[in-house]
Design a protein around this motif. Sequence first.
Motif, PDB file in Angstrom:
ATOM      1  N   GLY A  17       0.712  -1.172   0.083  1.00 43.98           N
ATOM      2  CA  GLY A  17       0.038   0.095  -0.013  1.00 43.98           C
ATOM      3  C   GLY A  17       0.895   1.277   0.003  1.00 43.98           C
ATOM      4  N   GLU A  18       2.192   0.967  -0.368  1.00 42.86           N
ATOM      5  CA  GLU A  18       3.192   2.323  -0.460  1.00 42.86           C
ATOM      6  C   GLU A  18       3.406   3.214   0.840  1.00 42.86           C
ATOM      7  N   ILE A  19       3.017   2.152   2.032  1.00 43.61           N
ATOM      8  CA  ILE A  19       3.383   2.767   3.211  1.00 43.61           C
ATOM      9  C   ILE A  19       4.853   2.505   3.676  1.00 43.61           C
ATOM     10  N   LEU A  20       5.638   3.564   4.101  1.00 45.73           N
ATOM     11  CA  LEU A  20       6.811   3.670   4.475  1.00 45.73           C
ATOM     12  C   LEU A  20       6.858   3.713   5.988  1.00 45.73           C
ATOM     13  N   LYS A  21       7.536   2.874   6.718  1.00 49.29           N
ATOM     14  CA  LYS A  21       7.622   2.653   8.002  1.00 49.29           C
ATOM     15  C   LYS A  21       8.736   3.042   8.564  1.00 49.29           C
ATOM     16  N   VAL A  22       8.828   3.985   9.317  1.00 54.58           N
ATOM     17  CA  VAL A  22      10.076   4.705   9.931  1.00 54.58           C
ATOM     18  C   VAL A  22      10.045   4.633  11.523  1.00 54.58           C
ATOM     19  N   ASP A  23       9.246   3.468  11.902  1.00 59.76           N
ATOM     20  CA  ASP A  23       9.099   3.468  13.349  1.00 59.76           C
ATOM     21  C   ASP A  23      10.414   3.305  14.195  1.00 59.76           C
ATOM     22  N   ASN A  24      11.443   2.965  13.608  1.00 61.54           N
ATOM     23  CA  ASN A  24      12.691   2.742  14.161  1.00 61.54           C
ATOM     24  C   ASN A  24      13.632   4.084  14.597  1.00 61.54           C
ATOM     25  N   PHE A  25      13.117   5.122  13.960  1.00 60.77           N
ATOM     26  CA  PHE A  25      13.966   6.332  14.048  1.00 60.77           C
ATOM     27  C   PHE A  25      13.141   7.706  14.219  1.00 60.77           C
ATOM     28  N   ILE A  26      11.893   7.417  13.847  1.00 56.12           N
ATOM     29  CA  ILE A  26      11.051   8.789  13.890  1.00 56.12           C
ATOM     30  C   ILE A  26       9.545   8.597  14.429  1.00 56.12           C
ATOM     31  N   ASN A  27       9.048   7.493  14.169  1.00 59.63           N
ATOM     32  CA  ASN A  27       7.537   7.240  14.518  1.00 59.63           C
ATOM     33  C   ASN A  27       7.131   6.235  15.980  1.00 59.63           C
ATOM     34  N   HIS A  28       8.202   5.838  16.435  1.00 57.04           N
ATOM     35  CA  HIS A  28       7.756   5.068  17.539  1.00 57.04           C
ATOM     36  C   HIS A  28       9.049   5.130  18.532  1.00 57.04           C
ATOM     37  N   MET A  29      10.144   4.676  17.965  1.00 60.43           N
ATOM     38  CA  MET A  29      11.691   4.860  18.752  1.00 60.43           C
ATOM     39  C   MET A  29      12.257   6.021  18.077  1.00 60.43           C
ATOM     40  N   VAL A  30      12.700   6.824  18.552  1.00 57.25           N
ATOM     41  CA  VAL A  30      13.189   8.259  18.041  1.00 57.25           C
ATOM     42  C   VAL A  30      14.612   8.389  18.115  1.00 57.25           C
ATOM     43  N   ASP A  31      15.418   8.795  17.226  1.00 58.20           N
ATOM     44  CA  ASP A  31      16.695   9.132  17.232  1.00 58.20           C
ATOM     45  C   ASP A  31      16.720  10.693  17.405  1.00 58.20           C
ATOM     46  N   PRO A  32      17.164  11.090  18.629  1.00 54.29           N
ATOM     47  CA  PRO A  32      17.071  12.531  18.976  1.00 54.29           C
ATOM     48  C   PRO A  32      18.205  13.411  18.284  1.00 54.29           C
ATOM     49  N   GLU A  33      19.291  12.741  17.975  1.00 55.19           N
ATOM     50  CA  GLU A  33      20.439  13.480  17.142  1.00 55.19           C
ATOM     51  C   GLU A  33      20.041  13.654  16.020  1.00 55.19           C
ATOM     52  N   LEU A  34      19.438  12.813  15.592  1.00 54.36           N
ATOM     53  CA  LEU A  34      18.749  13.114  13.853  1.00 54.36           C
ATOM     54  C   LEU A  34      17.678  14.157  14.021  1.00 54.36           C
ATOM     55  N   GLN A 175      12.179  17.405   3.458  1.00 51.50           N
ATOM     56  CA  GLN A 175      13.374  16.964   3.671  1.00 51.50           C
ATOM     57  C   GLN A 175      13.744  15.830   2.768  1.00 51.50           C
ATOM     58  N   ALA A 176      13.061  14.943   2.579  1.00 50.03           N
ATOM     59  CA  ALA A 176      13.294  13.773   1.746  1.00 50.03           C
ATOM     60  C   ALA A 176      11.798  13.652   0.880  1.00 50.03           C
ATOM     61  N   VAL A 177      12.134  13.761  -0.286  1.00 50.13           N
ATOM     62  CA  VAL A 177      11.019  13.682  -1.372  1.00 50.13           C
ATOM     63  C   VAL A 177      10.646  12.257  -1.973  1.00 50.13           C
ATOM     64  N   ILE A 178       9.744  11.502  -1.694  1.00 49.31           N
ATOM     65  CA  ILE A 178       9.441  10.017  -2.367  1.00 49.31           C
ATOM     66  C   ILE A 178       8.783  10.254  -3.654  1.00 49.31           C
ATOM     67  N   VAL A 179       9.366   9.542  -4.777  1.00 47.43           N
ATOM     68  CA  VAL A 179       8.663   9.802  -5.798  1.00 47.43           C
ATOM     69  C   VAL A 179       7.854   8.413  -6.261  1.00 47.43           C
ATOM     70  N   GLY A 180       8.428   7.427  -5.627  1.00 48.84           N
ATOM     71  CA  GLY A 180       7.563   6.245  -5.855  1.00 48.84           C
ATOM     72  C   GLY A 180       8.197   5.100  -5.297  1.00 48.84           C
ATOM     73  N   PHE A 181       7.502   3.931  -5.318  1.00 45.49           N
ATOM     74  CA  PHE A 181       8.059   2.611  -4.669  1.00 45.49           C
ATOM     75  C   PHE A 181       8.081   1.683  -5.763  1.00 45.49           C
ATOM     76  N   THR A 182       9.154   0.851  -5.840  1.00 42.31           N
ATOM     77  CA  THR A 182       9.301  -0.505  -6.545  1.00 42.31           C
ATOM     78  C   THR A 182       9.509  -1.417  -5.790  1.00 42.31           C
ATOM     79  N   ASP A 183       8.559  -2.450  -5.388  1.00 45.72           N
ATOM     80  CA  ASP A 183       8.691  -3.576  -4.674  1.00 45.72           C
ATOM     81  C   ASP A 183       8.886  -3.102  -3.308  1.00 45.72           C
TER      82      ASP A 183
END
Lengths: 195, 195
Positions: A17-34, A175-183
């Motif tokens: 469903g073209e869902i990008l999961k960034v739970d390991n550094f933004i959305n659940h666990m967060v990298d504070p330095e980033l 900051q990051a622009v995604i134009v699409g997904f392949t697989d």
Amino acid sequence: MDKLVERIKSDGTVFPGEILKVDNFINHMVDPELMEEMGEDFYQHFHDKEVTKVLTAEVSGIAIATPVAKRFKVPMLFAKKSQSLTLGGNVYTSRIYSYTKEQHFNLRVSKDFLSADDKVLIIDDFLANGEALSGLVDLCQQAGAEVAGIGIAIEKSFQAGGEKFRQAGFDIYSQAVIVGFTDDQVIFAGEEDKD
Amino acid sequence: MDKLVERIKSDGTVFPGEILKVDNFINHMVDPELMEEMGEDFYQHFHDKEVTKVLTAEVSGIAIATPVAKRFKVPMLFAKKSQSLTLGGNVYTSRIYSYTKEQHFNLRVSKDFLSADDKVLIIDDFLANGEALSGLVDLCQQAGAEVAGIGIAIEKSFQAGGEKFRQAGFDIYSQAVIVGFTDDQVIFAGEEDKD
């Protein structure tokens, strides 16, 4: 922002469903330095605007927006999705739909904290259909506040939100622009011709 | 922490039911510079613990916990209250009751992000009955992680939570300790005999 793009490449996960999961550094666990470096990057882009307040939506925007507000030396205000006993009824309300949570929410901010004197930098984690952003812009407009700029961590530019708000004249920086997904791969802007 | 106590005195509001509202600098509009100083203060208190992760609960803990995690150079993990499509089913779950929202919540963390190797510093905005804290401690225990310490911004020491967890042997540090309320005034620890 190269650092965020590289991090998405190394640690992000693509779901059906073209869902990008960034739970390991933004959305659940967060990298504070980033978060700190992203805050600096947003500041560099918008520093000439006379920002008086940074506005985001709970939950995922908060860790991103706080370092931005610190850099601008202004308050960070987060729109609330749930009613609480302490918020009271003196609020601006905007109704939005969340595709990832599959339900409607009311975004609320206290009228005490947003006014016609404010120049608001809106910050959010994702821009796709623009539902959350519509709500945040609407809250500013209800208050008579100026939207000085819109800073997005990750934009899916193949969905309608970004174009809609740029055509309406808003200054959006992603900051990051995604134009699409392949697989299971993410294709970023500027990388369409690789392979 | 004097600075937080002074800020509560100048900007906090007392509501009926011994509810302290700090929506103008912590819980809705956030002062990012104060968050930074609170983060430093938590670090000074717990710096000799070998903290590997800072854990809090969404929503209000996030802006407080992120600078703490940055100072320790470790990730910040926030327990989620709502189910989302991206979280999935591989989670530890603890059920708590929120007195300010008057409803039950499930706190969830992904099993990918909390393990028996972790020494966890739990951070939260309020400690009163200890409901949210019970959930956070429970999540750590389910994961087999060690609770290295508990940092609280504002403790209502006349409610049962703090004593319960201290008697159980947890190292709790609260930056502002409220011993009671009189009318619309907050009485802090050490100030009981004034007037």
